[in-house]
Write a protein that holds these residues in place. Structure first.
Motif, PDB file in Angstrom:
ATOM      1  N   ILE A   1      46.392  47.758  45.735  1.00  0.00           N
ATOM      2  CA  ILE A   1      45.209  47.245  44.974  1.00  0.00           C
ATOM      3  C   ILE A   1      45.139  47.716  43.636  1.00  0.00           C
ATOM      4  CG2 ILE A   1      42.530  47.245  44.987  1.00  0.00           C
ATOM      5  CD1 ILE A   1      43.999  45.290  47.125  1.00  0.00           C
ATOM      6  N   GLY A   2      45.366  49.120  43.477  1.00  0.00           N
ATOM      7  CA  GLY A   2      45.371  49.771  42.379  1.00  0.00           C
ATOM      8  C   GLY A   2      46.355  49.475  41.341  1.00  0.00           C
ATOM      9  N   LYS A   3      47.700  49.042  42.118  1.00  0.00           N
ATOM     10  CA  LYS A   3      48.765  48.612  41.122  1.00  0.00           C
ATOM     11  C   LYS A   3      48.387  46.900  40.630  1.00  0.00           C
ATOM     12  CE  LYS A   3      53.609  48.034  41.145  1.00  0.00           C
ATOM     13  NZ  LYS A   3      55.079  48.374  41.709  1.00  0.00           N
ATOM     14  N   ALA A   4      47.750  46.182  41.562  1.00  0.00           N
ATOM     15  CA  ALA A   4      47.531  45.042  41.289  1.00  0.00           C
ATOM     16  C   ALA A   4      46.551  45.020  40.093  1.00  0.00           C
ATOM     17  CB  ALA A   4      46.903  44.275  42.317  1.00  0.00           C
ATOM     18  N   ALA A   5      45.520  45.562  40.328  1.00  0.00           N
ATOM     19  CA  ALA A   5      44.285  45.685  39.423  1.00  0.00           C
ATOM     20  C   ALA A   5      44.927  46.133  37.912  1.00  0.00           C
ATOM     21  CB  ALA A   5      43.454  46.561  39.746  1.00  0.00           C
ATOM     22  N   SER A   6      45.751  47.137  37.986  1.00  0.00           N
ATOM     23  CA  SER A   6      46.298  47.480  36.583  1.00  0.00           C
ATOM     24  C   SER A   6      47.311  46.372  36.004  1.00  0.00           C
ATOM     25  CB  SER A   6      47.164  48.918  36.862  1.00  0.00           C
ATOM     26  OG  SER A   6      47.984  49.109  35.689  1.00  0.00           O
ATOM     27  N   MET A   7      48.056  45.576  36.724  1.00  0.00           N
ATOM     28  CA  MET A   7      48.629  44.711  36.362  1.00  0.00           C
ATOM     29  C   MET A   7      47.907  43.401  36.001  1.00  0.00           C
ATOM     30  SD  MET A   7      51.627  42.484  38.489  1.00  0.00           S
ATOM     31  CE  MET A   7      50.581  41.021  38.870  1.00  0.00           C
ATOM     32  N   LEU A   8      46.861  43.272  36.461  1.00  0.00           N
ATOM     33  CA  LEU A   8      45.981  42.004  36.185  1.00  0.00           C
ATOM     34  C   LEU A   8      44.915  42.417  35.028  1.00  0.00           C
ATOM     35  CD1 LEU A   8      45.336  40.740  40.029  1.00  0.00           C
ATOM     36  CD2 LEU A   8      46.898  39.827  38.264  1.00  0.00           C
ATOM     37  N   GLY A   9      44.622  43.672  34.988  1.00  0.00           N
ATOM     38  CA  GLY A   9      43.604  44.063  34.015  1.00  0.00           C
ATOM     39  C   GLY A   9      42.236  43.514  34.623  1.00  0.00           C
ATOM     40  N   ASP A  10      41.950  43.941  35.875  1.00  0.00           N
ATOM     41  CA  ASP A  10      40.752  43.741  36.290  1.00  0.00           C
ATOM     42  C   ASP A  10      40.515  45.041  37.049  1.00  0.00           C
ATOM     43  OD1 ASP A  10      39.494  41.087  35.879  1.00  0.00           O
ATOM     44  OD2 ASP A  10      41.463  40.511  36.757  1.00  0.00           O
ATOM     45  N   SER A  11      39.222  45.235  37.427  1.00  0.00           N
ATOM     46  CA  SER A  11      38.768  46.512  37.970  1.00  0.00           C
ATOM     47  C   SER A  11      39.256  46.551  39.651  1.00  0.00           C
ATOM     48  CB  SER A  11      37.053  46.554  38.278  1.00  0.00           C
ATOM     49  OG  SER A  11      36.722  45.695  39.162  1.00  0.00           O
ATOM     50  N   GLU A  12      39.476  47.819  40.058  1.00  0.00           N
ATOM     51  CA  GLU A  12      40.024  47.759  41.341  1.00  0.00           C
ATOM     52  C   GLU A  12      38.915  47.157  42.491  1.00  0.00           C
ATOM     53  OE1 GLU A  12      41.767  51.507  43.019  1.00  0.00           O
ATOM     54  OE2 GLU A  12      42.604  51.794  40.830  1.00  0.00           O
ATOM     55  N   PRO A  13      37.755  47.554  42.415  1.00  0.00           N
ATOM     56  CA  PRO A  13      36.655  46.893  43.309  1.00  0.00           C
ATOM     57  C   PRO A  13      36.889  45.486  43.125  1.00  0.00           C
ATOM     58  CG  PRO A  13      35.741  48.733  42.073  1.00  0.00           C
ATOM     59  CD  PRO A  13      36.818  48.323  41.345  1.00  0.00           C
ATOM     60  N   ALA A  14      37.117  44.717  42.115  1.00  0.00           N
ATOM     61  CA  ALA A  14      37.145  42.963  42.016  1.00  0.00           C
ATOM     62  C   ALA A  14      38.222  42.734  42.712  1.00  0.00           C
ATOM     63  CB  ALA A  14      36.867  42.709  40.579  1.00  0.00           C
ATOM     64  N   VAL A  15      39.355  43.326  42.420  1.00  0.00           N
ATOM     65  CA  VAL A  15      40.652  42.862  42.974  1.00  0.00           C
ATOM     66  C   VAL A  15      40.587  42.917  44.364  1.00  0.00           C
ATOM     67  CG1 VAL A  15      43.039  43.281  43.032  1.00  0.00           C
ATOM     68  CG2 VAL A  15      42.056  43.245  40.772  1.00  0.00           C
ATOM     69  N   SER A  16      40.005  44.184  44.894  1.00  0.00           N
ATOM     70  CA  SER A  16      40.159  44.595  46.304  1.00  0.00           C
ATOM     71  C   SER A  16      39.003  43.347  46.973  1.00  0.00           C
ATOM     72  CB  SER A  16      39.421  45.825  46.569  1.00  0.00           C
ATOM     73  OG  SER A  16      39.429  46.182  47.889  1.00  0.00           O
ATOM     74  N   LYS A  17      37.935  42.909  46.282  1.00  0.00           N
ATOM     75  CA  LYS A  17      37.051  42.141  47.048  1.00  0.00           C
ATOM     76  C   LYS A  17      37.824  40.654  46.880  1.00  0.00           C
ATOM     77  CE  LYS A  17      32.368  40.087  46.359  1.00  0.00           C
ATOM     78  NZ  LYS A  17      31.173  40.284  45.335  1.00  0.00           N
ATOM     79  N   GLY A  18      38.586  40.269  45.885  1.00  0.00           N
ATOM     80  CA  GLY A  18      39.216  38.959  46.003  1.00  0.00           C
ATOM     81  C   GLY A  18      40.240  39.180  46.904  1.00  0.00           C
ATOM     82  N   MET A  19      41.121  40.061  47.065  1.00  0.00           N
ATOM     83  CA  MET A  19      42.184  40.145  47.913  1.00  0.00           C
ATOM     84  C   MET A  19      41.824  40.295  49.422  1.00  0.00           C
ATOM     85  SD  MET A  19      44.967  39.537  46.323  1.00  0.00           S
ATOM     86  CE  MET A  19      45.996  39.749  47.751  1.00  0.00           C
ATOM     87  N   SER A  20      40.662  40.726  49.648  1.00  0.00           N
ATOM     88  CA  SER A  20      40.104  40.687  51.081  1.00  0.00           C
ATOM     89  C   SER A  20      39.614  39.098  51.247  1.00  0.00           C
ATOM     90  CB  SER A  20      39.076  41.694  51.326  1.00  0.00           C
ATOM     91  OG  SER A  20      37.882  41.319  50.388  1.00  0.00           O
ATOM     92  N   ALA A  21      39.325  38.439  50.186  1.00  0.00           N
ATOM     93  CA  ALA A  21      39.010  36.870  50.693  1.00  0.00           C
ATOM     94  C   ALA A  21      40.101  36.231  50.677  1.00  0.00           C
ATOM     95  CB  ALA A  21      37.971  36.599  49.637  1.00  0.00           C
ATOM     96  N   VAL A  22      41.318  36.473  49.963  1.00  0.00           N
ATOM     97  CA  VAL A  22      42.281  35.359  50.051  1.00  0.00           C
ATOM     98  C   VAL A  22      42.864  35.305  51.427  1.00  0.00           C
ATOM     99  CG1 VAL A  22      44.673  35.177  49.077  1.00  0.00           C
ATOM    100  CG2 VAL A  22      42.919  35.871  47.492  1.00  0.00           C
ATOM    101  N   PHE A  23      43.050  36.158  52.113  1.00  0.00           N
ATOM    102  CA  PHE A  23      43.876  36.087  53.246  1.00  0.00           C
ATOM    103  C   PHE A  23      42.982  35.090  54.476  1.00  0.00           C
ATOM    104  CE2 PHE A  23      46.233  39.969  52.435  1.00  0.00           C
ATOM    105  CZ  PHE A  23      47.530  39.309  52.017  1.00  0.00           C
ATOM    106  N   PRO A  24      41.803  35.178  54.549  1.00  0.00           N
ATOM    107  CA  PRO A  24      40.942  34.469  55.569  1.00  0.00           C
ATOM    108  C   PRO A  24      40.862  32.890  54.784  1.00  0.00           C
ATOM    109  CG  PRO A  24      39.578  36.277  54.954  1.00  0.00           C
ATOM    110  CD  PRO A  24      40.986  36.414  54.145  1.00  0.00           C
ATOM    111  N   VAL A  25      40.953  32.981  53.482  1.00  0.00           N
ATOM    112  CA  VAL A  25      40.878  31.394  53.085  1.00  0.00           C
ATOM    113  C   VAL A  25      42.378  30.772  53.302  1.00  0.00           C
ATOM    114  CG1 VAL A  25      41.073  30.244  50.769  1.00  0.00           C
ATOM    115  CG2 VAL A  25      39.302  31.861  50.700  1.00  0.00           C
ATOM    116  N   LEU A  26      43.452  31.576  53.064  1.00  0.00           N
ATOM    117  CA  LEU A  26      44.648  30.848  53.168  1.00  0.00           C
ATOM    118  C   LEU A  26      44.927  30.454  54.762  1.00  0.00           C
ATOM    119  CD1 LEU A  26      46.918  32.963  50.818  1.00  0.00           C
ATOM    120  CD2 LEU A  26      46.177  30.301  50.536  1.00  0.00           C
ATOM    121  N   LEU A  27      44.442  31.420  55.489  1.00  0.00           N
ATOM    122  CA  LEU A  27      44.785  31.320  57.161  1.00  0.00           C
ATOM    123  C   LEU A  27      43.727  30.279  57.516  1.00  0.00           C
ATOM    124  CD1 LEU A  27      45.336  34.962  58.297  1.00  0.00           C
ATOM    125  CD2 LEU A  27      46.893  33.220  58.283  1.00  0.00           C
ATOM    126  N   GLY A  28      42.414  30.154  57.180  1.00  0.00           N
ATOM    127  CA  GLY A  28      41.521  29.345  57.618  1.00  0.00           C
ATOM    128  C   GLY A  28      42.048  27.942  57.190  1.00  0.00           C
TER     129      GLY A  28
END
Length: 174
Positions: free
Chosen positions: A18-45
């Protein structure tokens, strides 16, 4: 891991990743973590919902069984964040999955994900692009280890629908 795809995928999201992704994307770790935790249920659903369409299920199975999906990605998830990853065979497979699954709605999904998580729309798009190959890798592992065919893959996806729905944030449930 085929017993619970969502848990298996979520376990890949380490604080370091998450830290590496946040750094690469230029967004905060909490926001990236929140987004990534939502992506998998969206895709699988979405996969579970679309898998009742036999043409879609066949396309999904072909993506899962593609030779590029050799399972190595699950052992090196951070490779998706390295320079040149965007042109990797697994990223190309993930892109095919996203376009097949969402078509012209992919942009609005990215916008909804950005609004929900507080990341830039471009970051939300990147998160979807990052997550799709991981989903394919996890499904590939389940198909290989369980010797699954199209029907049993569909049954596995639809059998876990309630777990995806429970993990899906309300703003992204449509």
């Amino acid at each position: 891991m085929s017993d619970n795809l969502l848990a298996g995928l979520s376990s890949l999201l380490t604080p370091e990743l998450i830290g590496k992704a946040a750094s690469m994307l230029g967004d905060s770790e909490p926001a990236v973590s929140k987004g990534m935790s939502a992506v998998f249920p969206v895709l699988l659903g979405s996969l579970a919902n679309r898998s009742s369409d036999s043409a879609f299920a066949s396309t999904l199975f072909n993506l899962v069984r593609d030779p590029a999906n050799d399972g190595s990605l699950l052992g090196n998830v951070a490779s998706l964040l390295s320079p040149g990853a965007a042109s990797s065979p697994m990223m190309a497979l993930g892109g095919k999955l996203l376009s097949t699954l969402f078509g012209n709605n992919l942009g609005s999904l990215g916008g909804s994900l950005a609004g929900y998580s507080g990341v830039k729309p471009s970051s939300a798009s990147s998160m979807l692009s990052f997550a799709a190959p991981l989903v394919l890798s996890m499904l590939g592992k389940a198909v290989k280890s369980g010797n699954l065919n199209v029907g049993s893959l569909v049954n596995m996806l639809t059998g876990q629908k309630s777990a995806y729905a429970a993990a899906l944030p309300g703003p992204l449930s449509r």
